[in-house]
Motif scaffolding. Structure first.
Motif, PDB file in Angstrom:
ATOM      1  N   PHE A 173       0.825  -1.217   0.000  1.00  0.00           N
ATOM      2  CA  PHE A 173       0.000   0.000   0.000  1.00  0.00           C
ATOM      3  C   PHE A 173       0.857   1.265   0.000  1.00  0.00           C
ATOM      4  CE2 PHE A 173       1.087   0.090   4.438  1.00  0.00           C
ATOM      5  CZ  PHE A 173       0.967   1.421   4.824  1.00  0.00           C
ATOM      6  N   SER A 174       2.124   1.149   0.426  1.00  0.00           N
ATOM      7  CA  SER A 174       2.987   2.330   0.563  1.00  0.00           C
ATOM      8  C   SER A 174       3.300   2.986  -0.780  1.00  0.00           C
ATOM      9  CB  SER A 174       4.291   1.958   1.283  1.00  0.00           C
ATOM     10  OG  SER A 174       5.007   0.981   0.558  1.00  0.00           O
ATOM     11  N   ILE A 175       3.110   2.267  -1.889  1.00  0.00           N
ATOM     12  CA  ILE A 175       3.298   2.884  -3.210  1.00  0.00           C
ATOM     13  C   ILE A 175       1.975   2.936  -3.978  1.00  0.00           C
ATOM     14  CG2 ILE A 175       5.726   2.244  -3.378  1.00  0.00           C
ATOM     15  CD1 ILE A 175       4.919   0.041  -5.335  1.00  0.00           C
ATOM     16  N   GLY A 176       0.882   2.787  -3.249  1.00  0.00           N
ATOM     17  CA  GLY A 176      -0.425   3.020  -3.871  1.00  0.00           C
ATOM     18  C   GLY A 176      -1.186   1.798  -4.322  1.00  0.00           C
ATOM     19  N   VAL A 177      -0.740   0.595  -3.973  1.00  0.00           N
ATOM     20  CA  VAL A 177      -1.477  -0.611  -4.353  1.00  0.00           C
ATOM     21  C   VAL A 177      -2.680  -0.775  -3.423  1.00  0.00           C
ATOM     22  CG1 VAL A 177      -1.386  -3.138  -4.508  1.00  0.00           C
ATOM     23  CG2 VAL A 177       0.540  -1.763  -5.299  1.00  0.00           C
ATOM     24  N   MET A 178      -3.849  -0.956  -3.997  1.00  0.00           N
ATOM     25  CA  MET A 178      -5.059  -1.080  -3.202  1.00  0.00           C
ATOM     26  C   MET A 178      -5.307  -2.563  -2.868  1.00  0.00           C
ATOM     27  SD  MET A 178      -7.374   0.455  -1.554  1.00  0.00           S
ATOM     28  CE  MET A 178      -7.162   2.137  -2.129  1.00  0.00           C
ATOM     29  N   ASP A 179      -4.497  -3.078  -1.967  1.00  0.00           N
ATOM     30  CA  ASP A 179      -4.713  -4.439  -1.473  1.00  0.00           C
ATOM     31  C   ASP A 179      -5.512  -4.342  -0.179  1.00  0.00           C
ATOM     32  OD1 ASP A 179      -2.802  -3.293   0.134  1.00  0.00           O
ATOM     33  OD2 ASP A 179      -1.574  -5.097   0.293  1.00  0.00           O
ATOM     34  N   GLY A 184      -7.648  -0.957   4.005  1.00  0.00           N
ATOM     35  CA  GLY A 184      -7.728  -0.674   5.435  1.00  0.00           C
ATOM     36  C   GLY A 184      -7.392   0.774   5.739  1.00  0.00           C
ATOM     37  N   GLN A 185      -6.408   1.326   5.039  1.00  0.00           N
ATOM     38  CA  GLN A 185      -6.039   2.722   5.247  1.00  0.00           C
ATOM     39  C   GLN A 185      -7.170   3.669   4.865  1.00  0.00           C
ATOM     40  OE1 GLN A 185      -3.098   3.646   6.781  1.00  0.00           O
ATOM     41  NE2 GLN A 185      -2.949   1.434   7.041  1.00  0.00           N
ATOM     42  N   THR A 186      -7.865   3.336   3.778  1.00  0.00           N
ATOM     43  CA  THR A 186      -8.985   4.199   3.382  1.00  0.00           C
ATOM     44  C   THR A 186     -10.132   4.096   4.390  1.00  0.00           C
ATOM     45  OG1 THR A 186      -9.993   2.474   1.983  1.00  0.00           O
ATOM     46  CG2 THR A 186      -8.379   3.957   0.955  1.00  0.00           C
ATOM     47  N   LEU A 187     -10.332   2.907   4.958  1.00  0.00           N
ATOM     48  CA  LEU A 187     -11.366   2.745   5.980  1.00  0.00           C
ATOM     49  C   LEU A 187     -11.027   3.557   7.230  1.00  0.00           C
ATOM     50  CD1 LEU A 187     -12.193  -1.075   5.733  1.00  0.00           C
ATOM     51  CD2 LEU A 187     -13.674   0.839   5.080  1.00  0.00           C
ATOM     52  N   ILE A 188      -9.748   3.578   7.571  1.00  0.00           N
ATOM     53  CA  ILE A 188      -9.319   4.370   8.733  1.00  0.00           C
ATOM     54  C   ILE A 188      -9.577   5.849   8.491  1.00  0.00           C
ATOM     55  CG2 ILE A 188      -7.320   5.111  10.081  1.00  0.00           C
ATOM     56  CD1 ILE A 188      -6.168   2.290   9.685  1.00  0.00           C
ATOM     57  N   ALA A 190     -11.801   7.117   6.551  1.00  0.00           N
ATOM     58  CA  ALA A 190     -13.238   7.399   6.459  1.00  0.00           C
ATOM     59  C   ALA A 190     -13.957   7.264   7.786  1.00  0.00           C
ATOM     60  CB  ALA A 190     -13.879   6.464   5.429  1.00  0.00           C
ATOM     61  N   THR A 191     -13.464   6.368   8.659  1.00  0.00           N
ATOM     62  CA  THR A 191     -14.202   6.071   9.891  1.00  0.00           C
ATOM     63  C   THR A 191     -13.482   6.485  11.168  1.00  0.00           C
ATOM     64  OG1 THR A 191     -13.251   3.845  10.132  1.00  0.00           O
ATOM     65  CG2 THR A 191     -15.218   4.063   8.743  1.00  0.00           C
ATOM     66  N   SER A 192     -12.172   6.689  11.099  1.00  0.00           N
ATOM     67  CA  SER A 192     -11.337   6.992  12.276  1.00  0.00           C
ATOM     68  C   SER A 192     -11.323   5.853  13.292  1.00  0.00           C
ATOM     69  CB  SER A 192     -11.826   8.280  12.972  1.00  0.00           C
ATOM     70  OG  SER A 192     -11.710   9.390  12.109  1.00  0.00           O
ATOM     71  N   HIS A 193     -11.608   4.633  12.821  1.00  0.00           N
ATOM     72  CA  HIS A 193     -11.560   3.457  13.691  1.00  0.00           C
ATOM     73  C   HIS A 193     -10.352   2.606  13.279  1.00  0.00           C
ATOM     74  CE1 HIS A 193     -15.277   3.724  16.068  1.00  0.00           C
ATOM     75  NE2 HIS A 193     -15.789   4.343  15.013  1.00  0.00           N
ATOM     76  N   ALA A 194      -9.173   3.088  13.631  1.00  0.00           N
ATOM     77  CA  ALA A 194      -7.951   2.412  13.219  1.00  0.00           C
ATOM     78  C   ALA A 194      -7.782   1.059  13.892  1.00  0.00           C
ATOM     79  CB  ALA A 194      -6.739   3.291  13.508  1.00  0.00           C
ATOM     80  N   LEU A 195      -8.053   0.984  15.185  1.00  0.00           N
ATOM     81  CA  LEU A 195      -7.833  -0.258  15.921  1.00  0.00           C
ATOM     82  C   LEU A 195      -8.683  -1.389  15.368  1.00  0.00           C
ATOM     83  CD1 LEU A 195      -6.460  -1.758  18.204  1.00  0.00           C
ATOM     84  CD2 LEU A 195      -8.235  -0.907  19.762  1.00  0.00           C
ATOM     85  N   GLU A 196      -9.934  -1.089  15.056  1.00  0.00           N
ATOM     86  CA  GLU A 196     -10.824  -2.121  14.514  1.00  0.00           C
ATOM     87  C   GLU A 196     -10.328  -2.624  13.153  1.00  0.00           C
ATOM     88  OE1 GLU A 196     -13.407   0.601  17.035  1.00  0.00           O
ATOM     89  OE2 GLU A 196     -11.632   0.730  15.763  1.00  0.00           O
ATOM     90  N   VAL A 197      -9.800  -1.712  12.340  1.00  0.00           N
ATOM     91  CA  VAL A 197      -9.286  -2.094  11.023  1.00  0.00           C
ATOM     92  C   VAL A 197      -8.077  -3.021  11.167  1.00  0.00           C
ATOM     93  CG1 VAL A 197      -8.105  -1.260   8.950  1.00  0.00           C
ATOM     94  CG2 VAL A 197     -10.140  -0.077   9.797  1.00  0.00           C
TER      95      VAL A 197
END
Length: 247
Positions: A173-179, A184-188, A190-197
């Motif tokens: 993901f560090s070079i832009g791969v959406m795996d 998970g980074q986009t979910l964080i 959008a939701t600010s729920h990092a621990l759950e992700v």
């Protein structure tokens, strides 16, 4: 600041992250296949001590094993387009997935090269000499005597390398791969729920690793079953051609 922990979100995040599992598996599969080929190409010059090539292979393995995977990922991502630009090859719009696969393949090749070299050298040279005495060619001796035994020795380390490579894919993901991790980074965000992700990602990776370990253990038992020693104390690979001589 993140929001209050909500365990129920883990159940929501896991299916969403699994939608990107195929990207992770593409990276893993592509890098392992290419890494196996590269490992063989690197191991042969070192096993047969080919001048120059052996030294270059040794330097390559040393560099790859001595540098962090994240650094290598950035070196390939930023360096490969620059190296190919004078040849008229433009990679400025290439899918980042390509650079990830290339990086992990180059790294895995170094690991596999060492595994192959150690496994082949673990086979008793006396068996090869006996094969020559029995009339086998070097290729026949290598294929019938060395490879079956070396595979048993190499397999556990190959399995460990594959599992390690799976976990390393989390850096794609560090070079832009959406795996999965990228999603998970986009979910964080959008939701600010990092621990759950991260709990969700941990569960997914852990289950995949457990499944792989079970499969590898089963395969290893099957390989070892064919390497049981006979009454004379010789591996079946050796006993097979000795019986032919006796016959």
């Amino acid at each position: 600041m993140g929001k209050s922990f909500d365990l129920s979100l883990v159940l929501d995040f896991v299916p969403e992250l699994l939608r990107y599992l195929h990207i992770t598996l593409i990276v893993l599969g592509g890098s392992i296949v290419l890494g196996l080929v590269g490992g063989l190409l690197l191991a042969v010059p070192r096993l047969y001590r080919v001048p120059v090539l052996s030294q270059l292979a040794t330097l390559y393995v040393s560099f790859m094993r001595g540098t962090p995977i994240l650094i290598k990922l950035f070196l390939v991502y930023y360096g490969l387009p620059e190296l190919l630009k004078p040849l008229g090859i433009d990679l400025s719009r290439a899918d980042p997935l390509l650079f990830v696969i290339v990086t992990y393949a180059l790294s895995d090749a170094a690991s596999f090269a060492e595994i192959f070299r150690g496994a082949v050298r673990s086979v008793d040279k006396g068996q090869t000499e006996a094969a020559y005495a029995a009339g086998m060619t070097a290729f026949q001796s290598f294929r019938r005597i060395v490879v079956p035994q070396a595979l048993v020795v190499a397999f556990p380390n190959m399995a460990n390398t594959l599992i390690g490579s799976l976990k390393d894919t989390s850096l794609a993901f560090s070079i832009g791969v959406m795996d999965m991790v990228g999603r998970g980074q986009t979910l964080i965000s959008a939701t600010s729920h990092a621990l759950e992700v991260y709990i969700s990602l941990s569960i997914i990776y852990y289950i995949i690793v457990i499944v792989l370990e079970k499969g590898f253990a089963r395969t290893e038992r099957r390989l070892q079953r064919h390497e049981r020693k006979n009454e004379a104390g010789l591996p079946p690979a050796s006993a097979k051609w000795l019986k032919r001589i006796a016959g």
